[in-house]
Design a protein around this motif. Sequence first.
Motif, PDB file in Angstrom:
ATOM      1  N   LEU A   1      -6.075  10.243  -5.721  1.00  0.00           N
ATOM      2  CA  LEU A   1      -5.975   8.817  -5.429  1.00  0.00           C
ATOM      3  C   LEU A   1      -5.437   8.618  -4.018  1.00  0.00           C
ATOM      4  O   LEU A   1      -4.687   9.435  -3.491  1.00  0.00           O
ATOM      5  N   HIS A   2      -5.840   7.501  -3.442  1.00  0.00           N
ATOM      6  CA  HIS A   2      -5.325   7.061  -2.138  1.00  0.00           C
ATOM      7  C   HIS A   2      -4.482   5.817  -2.413  1.00  0.00           C
ATOM      8  O   HIS A   2      -5.010   4.796  -2.863  1.00  0.00           O
ATOM      9  N   VAL A   3      -3.153   5.897  -2.145  1.00  0.00           N
ATOM     10  CA  VAL A   3      -2.241   4.810  -2.490  1.00  0.00           C
ATOM     11  C   VAL A   3      -1.736   4.151  -1.214  1.00  0.00           C
ATOM     12  O   VAL A   3      -1.270   4.839  -0.298  1.00  0.00           O
ATOM     13  N   GLU A   4      -1.818   2.820  -1.170  1.00  0.00           N
ATOM     14  CA  GLU A   4      -1.334   2.064  -0.017  1.00  0.00           C
ATOM     15  C   GLU A   4      -0.347   1.006  -0.494  1.00  0.00           C
ATOM     16  O   GLU A   4      -0.620   0.285  -1.454  1.00  0.00           O
ATOM     17  N   GLY A   5       0.783   0.924   0.177  1.00  0.00           N
ATOM     18  CA  GLY A   5       1.787  -0.080  -0.167  1.00  0.00           C
ATOM     19  C   GLY A   5       2.130  -0.929   1.039  1.00  0.00           C
ATOM     20  O   GLY A   5       2.040  -0.480   2.187  1.00  0.00           O
ATOM     21  N   GLN A   6       2.549  -2.162   0.800  1.00  0.00           N
ATOM     22  CA  GLN A   6       2.887  -3.086   1.883  1.00  0.00           C
ATOM     23  C   GLN A   6       4.268  -3.696   1.717  1.00  0.00           C
ATOM     24  O   GLN A   6       4.670  -4.521   2.531  1.00  0.00           O
ATOM     25  N   ASP A   7       4.984  -3.297   0.669  1.00  0.00           N
ATOM     26  CA  ASP A   7       6.266  -3.927   0.368  1.00  0.00           C
ATOM     27  C   ASP A   7       7.390  -3.085   0.965  1.00  0.00           C
ATOM     28  O   ASP A   7       7.662  -1.965   0.503  1.00  0.00           O
ATOM     29  N   ALA A   8       8.088  -3.611   1.983  1.00  0.00           N
ATOM     30  CA  ALA A   8       9.146  -2.867   2.659  1.00  0.00           C
ATOM     31  C   ALA A   8      10.354  -2.638   1.773  1.00  0.00           C
ATOM     32  O   ALA A   8      11.216  -1.816   2.090  1.00  0.00           O
ATOM     33  N   ALA A   9      10.422  -3.354   0.640  1.00  0.00           N
ATOM     34  CA  ALA A   9      11.571  -3.212  -0.250  1.00  0.00           C
ATOM     35  C   ALA A   9      11.270  -2.360  -1.470  1.00  0.00           C
ATOM     36  O   ALA A   9      12.122  -2.204  -2.342  1.00  0.00           O
TER      37      ALA A   9
END
Length: 817
Positions: free
Chosen positions: A89-97
């Motif tokens: 899987l390729h996982v991308e996150g955008q939540d700095a917290a």
Amino acid sequence: MAQGTVQVTHTGTSRWRRRTGEYASLAAALEAAADGDVLTIAPGTYRENLVVQRAVTLRGPEGSHGSVRIAPTEGVPLTVRASAVVQDLHVEGQDAAAPAVLVEEGTPELLDVRVVTRSASGIEVRGSARPTVRRCSVDNPAGVGIAVLDGGGGVFEECEVVSAGRAGIAVSSGAHPRLERCRVHHAAGSGLTATGEGSALEAVGCEVYEVRGSGVHITGRATGHLTDCAVHRTTADGITLDTDAVLTLADCRIHDIPENAVDLRSRSVLTLTRTSVRQFGRNGLSVWDPGTRVDANQCEIFDSTGDYPAVWVSDGATAVLDSCRVHDVPDALFVLDRGSRVDVVDSDLSQVRNTAVSVSDGATAQLDDCRIREAATGAWFRDHGSGGTLNNCSLEGNRTGVIVTKGADPTVERCTVDGPSEAGVYVSAGGRGSFLNCRVTGSVGYGFHVIDGSRTTLRKCRTERCARGGYEFADGGADGSPDAGPLVEDCTSDESGGPRPPAARETAAQTAPRSTGLLGPLPGQRDTEPGAGPAPAPAPAVPETPVRSSQDVLGELDALVGLESVKREVRALTDMIEVGRRRQRAGLKAASVKRHLVFTGSPGTGKTTVARLYGEILAALGVLEKGHLVEVSRVDLVGEHIGSTAIRTQEAFQRARGGVLFIDEAYALSPEDAGRDFGKEAIDTLVKLMEDERDAVVVIVAGYTVEMERFLSVNPGVASRFSRTITFGDYGPGELLRIVEQQADEHEYRLAPGTPEALAAYFTGMPKGPAFGNGRTARQTFEAMVERHASRVAQLPDPSTDDLTLLFPDDLPPRRG
């Protein structure tokens, strides 16, 4: 299988086979799946926050690695709370917290997962979770690469942190992961960090490099164990330990570190086994504070790129070196401050530009069965309260074997000092020390040189083949006490009579005038403890020698091989000074001639020789009172403590009064990354002295051309004091040949037919890198030819005169590099 759908495959035989099918969302598929099911995700981008709570397999389609993107706009993209398998899987996150991947429970497997995110952490493992993470990568320029906390653990195999905005891998709050064959690089913080009581980090076969912080940072009672790991190319220290940290390194490699390779403080404990430390800008091992300890066994510390001791132990810390090698460093071992202690057993300290072992400020050093070779000073016990023992050690090819000064009181037993170029043992300024069953052989100076009435004990010592004499004892002590002086018992020499008997008591009291001996190269030390009495008397005056005429000295200059441009420069200066004197006698104004010079060029090109002749010329012209040369370098001017540098620099200037102060490698006083370096204090003191006492001393600064240009450009106060720069060019093959011919003639050898041509070809093919020694290389070549000649002729039963004097092409040593 349509894009954007999830196929759930049930492999069992129960009535739940109806779960097999395709689902429009990951959430629906996970809701329908049960333990053991396989969820195959079609290529596409999924804006869902996945929570895996069953022991399922979640994977992308075979043969299409990276085609499945889990990329919600906020929150945690993937949470695992079961012993599931997550693969491809390729996982991308955008939540700095929030983390991009959160593992909270179970023993899941994460295989070939790529995390590209701007999250608080790329992969986070908490609590009771014990995942196995294989071949996963994390690219997180906004936060931590991999975080393991709150008691979490697991195994990370062949994983890579490609970038991290903070630490690459962070372990805290009692967590204890194991890393195997992982790589961490391009982190803005430390590469690996562990903090907090109960936290433990184990790494095997891992590599940490290109990080902006420390490579490894263990703190706050955490522990670490690294085996077969490499740490290199960090911006800060290679390894940092503080606050009761414990770390073990086995078979590791630490190199290319601009700061300290290893720095530990505050009761930390470090154990190193078969570990190499090289190419470090400050200390190889830096050990501070009471309770802090290093134990090194079969380790190698070498190839320093800075001007700092390889091993620094201070403020009550302890270090043990067993079967270690320290070489190619400015200084090998510095131990200072009361309570600090170093024990060195069966170890080699070699190729040390300055001091191999320095003990000061009440510290202690114990060396047993050690070998100290090719250092300016083998062991220097500097001041009151400093001591320890050298037992069964050999000191070979050093400038000075052992120095004892200012009340220091070591015990030296069954040690040999072979081939010192100045003195075997030198004691001054109230130094003490006991020398028992020691031997000095082949000294160019004295065997034992004790001055200033130092109360040194010599028992059953022996000297052999010491050029200036086996024993030299100067009159009186600093306090004028008649009881001052050495105690000598059962000492012998191969010279007739051995040491001269003492005068009144068993204290040796030779009436020879005090010799300058080693005062020239001895850097000053700060005073002894308050109330310890007056400081030692200043250095003795330089002995008067007949003053040659300027033409005689210029004749010697002209006789030097090569250096044509240098000769022209010196003659031009001499002519300016001479004409100025004549104009003054005629009542005319004389042009002001600044006599301070900058010499640039490679080592071995004659800079020191020309400086000596320049001083003689100025003395012959009446410009200088004596014209003698005092040669110093950074180690002679820069102290270890605030204020000591100014004292050292003033002392060197005073020794040069009436002559020339020659500062070799002067650029080392102003390193590119100066930080808290004391070199600036030496420069400032020197500039002021040159202004206040402008007619007392001529100053010549010397070094490599590029480095000296930088030195002068960043120190305008220094640059303004020098009138001109004289560049010493490298010798050509023909000039190197002439130097060998001169050496042969001086030592009554001859070059056989064909040997000059072979020498010219030898020098032509020799690499001319930064370490090429020029004139020194020619002399070393001649010495090597003489050795090979001796090995050849020694086999002849009845050699002729030609056999004993002719050097043939076969006597040339093999060319290196």
